[in-house]
Design a protein around this motif. Structure first.
Motif, PDB file in Angstrom:
ATOM      1  N   ARG A 240      56.388  -7.841  75.538  1.00  0.00           N
ATOM      2  CA  ARG A 240      55.718  -7.490  76.797  1.00  0.00           C
ATOM      3  C   ARG A 240      54.799  -6.283  76.677  1.00  0.00           C
ATOM      4  NH1 ARG A 240      55.596 -11.841  79.934  1.00  0.00           N
ATOM      5  NH2 ARG A 240      57.644 -12.825  80.092  1.00  0.00           N
ATOM      6  N   VAL A 241      55.176  -5.311  75.852  1.00  0.00           N
ATOM      7  CA  VAL A 241      54.375  -4.087  75.742  1.00  0.00           C
ATOM      8  C   VAL A 241      54.243  -3.664  74.281  1.00  0.00           C
ATOM      9  CG1 VAL A 241      54.894  -3.177  78.041  1.00  0.00           C
ATOM     10  CG2 VAL A 241      56.432  -2.668  76.154  1.00  0.00           C
ATOM     11  N   SER A 242      53.227  -2.873  74.004  1.00  0.00           N
ATOM     12  CA  SER A 242      52.988  -2.394  72.644  1.00  0.00           C
ATOM     13  C   SER A 242      53.971  -1.312  72.230  1.00  0.00           C
ATOM     14  CB  SER A 242      51.556  -1.854  72.519  1.00  0.00           C
ATOM     15  OG  SER A 242      50.613  -2.875  72.700  1.00  0.00           O
ATOM     16  N   CYS A 243      54.430  -0.519  73.197  1.00  0.00           N
ATOM     17  CA  CYS A 243      55.304   0.613  72.894  1.00  0.00           C
ATOM     18  C   CYS A 243      56.556   0.604  73.775  1.00  0.00           C
ATOM     19  CB  CYS A 243      54.536   1.923  73.083  1.00  0.00           C
ATOM     20  SG  CYS A 243      53.090   2.078  72.023  1.00  0.00           S
ATOM     21  N   LEU A 284      47.149   5.140  73.380  1.00  0.00           N
ATOM     22  CA  LEU A 284      46.503   5.361  72.083  1.00  0.00           C
ATOM     23  C   LEU A 284      47.024   4.366  71.041  1.00  0.00           C
ATOM     24  CD1 LEU A 284      46.547   9.267  72.053  1.00  0.00           C
ATOM     25  CD2 LEU A 284      44.533   7.795  72.302  1.00  0.00           C
ATOM     26  N   CYS A 285      48.336   4.085  71.065  1.00  0.00           N
ATOM     27  CA  CYS A 285      48.904   3.094  70.141  1.00  0.00           C
ATOM     28  C   CYS A 285      48.371   1.700  70.445  1.00  0.00           C
ATOM     29  CB  CYS A 285      50.427   3.100  70.233  1.00  0.00           C
ATOM     30  SG  CYS A 285      51.222   4.517  69.455  1.00  0.00           S
ATOM     31  N   HIS A 286      48.295   1.367  71.726  1.00  0.00           N
ATOM     32  CA  HIS A 286      47.774   0.065  72.151  1.00  0.00           C
ATOM     33  C   HIS A 286      46.326  -0.101  71.671  1.00  0.00           C
ATOM     34  CE1 HIS A 286      47.876  -3.546  74.582  1.00  0.00           C
ATOM     35  NE2 HIS A 286      46.788  -3.185  75.228  1.00  0.00           N
ATOM     36  N   GLU A 287      45.548   0.940  71.793  1.00  0.00           N
ATOM     37  CA  GLU A 287      44.165   0.928  71.310  1.00  0.00           C
ATOM     38  C   GLU A 287      44.130   0.667  69.804  1.00  0.00           C
ATOM     39  OE1 GLU A 287      40.503   4.047  71.780  1.00  0.00           O
ATOM     40  OE2 GLU A 287      42.268   4.766  70.674  1.00  0.00           O
ATOM     41  N   LYS A 291      42.381  -2.633  67.990  1.00  0.00           N
ATOM     42  CA  LYS A 291      41.252  -2.443  67.081  1.00  0.00           C
ATOM     43  C   LYS A 291      41.516  -2.962  65.678  1.00  0.00           C
ATOM     44  CE  LYS A 291      38.935   1.554  69.180  1.00  0.00           C
ATOM     45  NZ  LYS A 291      38.529   2.981  68.984  1.00  0.00           N
ATOM     46  N   ASN A 292      42.784  -2.920  65.259  1.00  0.00           N
ATOM     47  CA  ASN A 292      43.103  -3.244  63.874  1.00  0.00           C
ATOM     48  C   ASN A 292      43.674  -4.642  63.651  1.00  0.00           C
ATOM     49  OD1 ASN A 292      42.838  -0.598  62.045  1.00  0.00           O
ATOM     50  ND2 ASN A 292      43.551   0.028  64.081  1.00  0.00           N
ATOM     51  N   PHE A 293      44.032  -5.345  64.719  1.00  0.00           N
ATOM     52  CA  PHE A 293      44.590  -6.687  64.590  1.00  0.00           C
ATOM     53  C   PHE A 293      43.871  -7.611  65.563  1.00  0.00           C
ATOM     54  CE2 PHE A 293      47.933  -3.652  63.457  1.00  0.00           C
ATOM     55  CZ  PHE A 293      48.263  -4.090  62.169  1.00  0.00           C
ATOM     56  N   SER A 294      42.992  -8.436  65.028  1.00  0.00           N
ATOM     57  CA  SER A 294      42.164  -9.296  65.879  1.00  0.00           C
ATOM     58  C   SER A 294      42.990 -10.323  66.649  1.00  0.00           C
ATOM     59  CB  SER A 294      41.112 -10.017  65.019  1.00  0.00           C
ATOM     60  OG  SER A 294      41.749 -10.774  63.993  1.00  0.00           O
ATOM     61  N   SER A 295      44.155 -10.678  66.107  1.00  0.00           N
ATOM     62  CA  SER A 295      45.004 -11.676  66.768  1.00  0.00           C
ATOM     63  C   SER A 295      46.093 -11.036  67.622  1.00  0.00           C
ATOM     64  CB  SER A 295      45.656 -12.583  65.714  1.00  0.00           C
ATOM     65  OG  SER A 295      46.450 -11.816  64.819  1.00  0.00           O
ATOM     66  N   TYR A 296      45.915  -9.777  67.943  1.00  0.00           N
ATOM     67  CA  TYR A 296      46.935  -9.081  68.718  1.00  0.00           C
ATOM     68  C   TYR A 296      47.109  -9.753  70.073  1.00  0.00           C
ATOM     69  CZ  TYR A 296      49.821  -5.185  70.295  1.00  0.00           C
ATOM     70  OH  TYR A 296      50.878  -4.431  70.726  1.00  0.00           O
ATOM     71  N   PRO A 297      48.355  -9.989  70.518  1.00  0.00           N
ATOM     72  CA  PRO A 297      48.601 -10.705  71.783  1.00  0.00           C
ATOM     73  C   PRO A 297      47.861 -10.084  72.968  1.00  0.00           C
ATOM     74  CG  PRO A 297      50.652 -10.440  70.563  1.00  0.00           C
ATOM     75  CD  PRO A 297      49.630  -9.630  69.830  1.00  0.00           C
ATOM     76  N   ILE A 304      54.105  -0.079  80.356  1.00  0.00           N
ATOM     77  CA  ILE A 304      55.011  -0.618  81.369  1.00  0.00           C
ATOM     78  C   ILE A 304      54.718  -2.117  81.557  1.00  0.00           C
ATOM     79  CG2 ILE A 304      55.769  -0.468  83.782  1.00  0.00           C
ATOM     80  CD1 ILE A 304      54.917   2.458  83.748  1.00  0.00           C
ATOM     81  N   PRO A 305      55.718  -2.992  81.375  1.00  0.00           N
ATOM     82  CA  PRO A 305      55.475  -4.420  81.505  1.00  0.00           C
ATOM     83  C   PRO A 305      54.761  -4.818  82.795  1.00  0.00           C
ATOM     84  CG  PRO A 305      57.697  -3.999  80.702  1.00  0.00           C
ATOM     85  CD  PRO A 305      57.123  -2.646  81.084  1.00  0.00           C
ATOM     86  N   PHE A 306      53.715  -5.635  82.632  1.00  0.00           N
ATOM     87  CA  PHE A 306      52.934  -6.184  83.739  1.00  0.00           C
ATOM     88  C   PHE A 306      52.116  -5.145  84.515  1.00  0.00           C
ATOM     89  CE2 PHE A 306      57.022  -8.554  83.483  1.00  0.00           C
ATOM     90  CZ  PHE A 306      56.528  -9.737  82.944  1.00  0.00           C
TER      91      PHE A 306
END
Length: 308
Positions: A240-243, A284-287, A291-297, A304-306
Motif C-alpha cells: 500500500r505504501v512505500s514506507c 523523499l523515499c517515494h520519489e 525515479k529509479n524503478f520504472s515499473s514501480y507500482p 499513509i495508505p490511500f
C-alpha cells in the motif's frame, strides 16, 4: 509550565511541515547555496542522490547512516534511567534525582490540577513502551537491518541524539509534580491503556516485519548479505505504501497518545512532529523509488495508505 513543552514540540512540527511544503513546491525554494544546504539537511541515505553531488565542504559534514544505531543506544540508556527512577518514585516511595526534580518542577504538570493514579500508570506505561521500542529498534539495527554506505548530515545526527533524550523527558514531565511526595502508587488499569498497548503491539509487529522485508532484499536465502543495492520491497504494508515502517512509527506514537488518555495536548504535539518528520522522509523515499524503478507500482502512496 507544560505549555512550554507543547509549544516547543508544535514549533518543531511546524518546521518539518514547512520543509515538506517547501520540498513539494520547487518554484518557491531558494536557489544556489541555500538550496543545496536545504536539500542536504532534509535528505539522508539513498535519498541523498536526489540532489546531486554535494560540494566537498558539505561532504565533510556527513557521517555514516549506520550511526542511526547510536540513537537507540542513547534512548535505551536514557529512557531506561528515567524509567528506573520513576518506578522507584511511584512504587517504592523514593525520589527522583534533584537535577531531574528541578526540570520536572519547571516543565511538569501542576500538582494542583486533578490527579489520579490512572494518570501515573499512563506515564509509566508510555515510558516503558518508549523504552521497549528503543530496545527493539536497537536490536534491529544490530542484527536485522543491512546498512549500505549511505550518509546523514551531522546536524541530523546530533538532532537524533537530542530527540531521544527530549522525548523521554517529555513523557516524564506528564506526571504531576507531586511525584516525589512519598505516596506510593496504586495500580489502576484503564480501558484506554488496553487499547493503546494493543495498538502499540500491532504497529510494532508490522514495523518489524517491514524492516525484515527490507533487510532480506540484500540477503540470500541463507541469510548472508549479498548486495547493498536497492530493490523494490514487496509484502505486508509495502503493498500500500512505500514506507510502511514510517507509517508504523506514527501509529506507535499515536498508541502512546491513547495510552495517556487521548487528551494529553503535549503528546499530541509530539505526534504531530512525528507525522511531519516521517511524512517528509517518506516523500523523499517515494520519489527515489519512482525515479529509479520504472515499473514501480503506481497505486502505492508514500506514507499513509490511500491518503499520502
Amino acid at each position: 509550565m507544560p505549555a512550554v513543552l507543547a509549544a516547543a514540540w508544535a514549533l518543531l512540527a511546524a518546521a518539518f511541515l514547512a520543509a515538506l511544503l517547501l520540498w513539494r513546491a520547487p518554484a518557491r525554494r531558494p536557489g544556489g547555496f541555500v538550496s543545496g544546504f536545504f536539500q542536504d539537511l532534509i535528505r539522508y541515505g539513498k535519498t541523498k542522490g536526489g540532489c546531486g553531488q554535494p560540494p566537498a565542504w558539505l561532504r565533510l559534514l556527513q557521517v555514516p547512516k549506520r550511526w542511526f544505531t547510536h540513537f537507540y543506544v542513547v534512548s535505551v540508556l536514557w529512557n531506561g534511567f528515567l524509567l528506573t527512577w520513576l518506578f522507584r518514585a511511584e512504587f517504592l516511595g523514593g525520589s527522583l534525582p534533584s537535577w531531574i526534580q528541578h526540570v520536572h518542577r519547571a516543565l511538569g504538570r501542576d500538582s494542583q490540577s486533578e490527579d489520579t493514579d490512572c494518570e501515573h500508570v499512563s506515564v509509566l506505561l508510555v515510558l516503558l513502551l518508549l523504552w521497549l521500542h528503543s530496545c527493539r529498534r536497537l536490536a534491529e539495527c544490530l542484527w536485522t537491518s543491512v546498512f549500505s554506505n549511505g550518509v546523514i548530515h551531522i546536524v541530523q545526527y546530533c538532532f537524533g541524539l537530542a530527540y531521544y533524550i527530549a522525548v523521554g523527558s517529555t513523557v516524564l514531565c506528564q506526571v504531576p509534580t507531586n511525584i516525589s511526595d512519598g505516596k506510593k502508587l496504586s495500580v489502576q488499569i484503564c480501558w484506554y491503556h488496553v487499547v493503546g498497548v494493543t495498538m502499540y503491539i500491532w504497529a510494532s509487529l508490522h514495523q518489524h516485519r517491514c524492516l525484515v522485508i527490507l533487510a532480506n532484499l540484500r540477503k540470500s536465502k541463507s541469510g548472508k548479505v549479498v548486495t547493498l543495492s536497492h530493490s523494490v520491497p514487496l509484502g505486508d504494508w509495502f503493498e500500500r505504501v512505500s514506507c510502511p515502517h514510517y507509517f508504523a512509527e506514527l501509529l506507535i506514537y499515536v498508541s502512546m497518545a491513547i495510552t495517556l488518555g487521548f487528551l494529553n495536548v503535549t503528546w499530541w504535539c509530539v505526534v504531530m512532529y512525528v507525522l511531519f518528520n516521517q511524512a517528509l522522509a517518506a516523500a523523499l523515499c517515494h520519489e527515489f523509488y519512482q525515479k529509479n524503478f520504472s515499473s514501480y507500482p503506481k497505486h502505492r502512496k508514500a506514507f499513509i495508505p490511500f491518503v499520502f
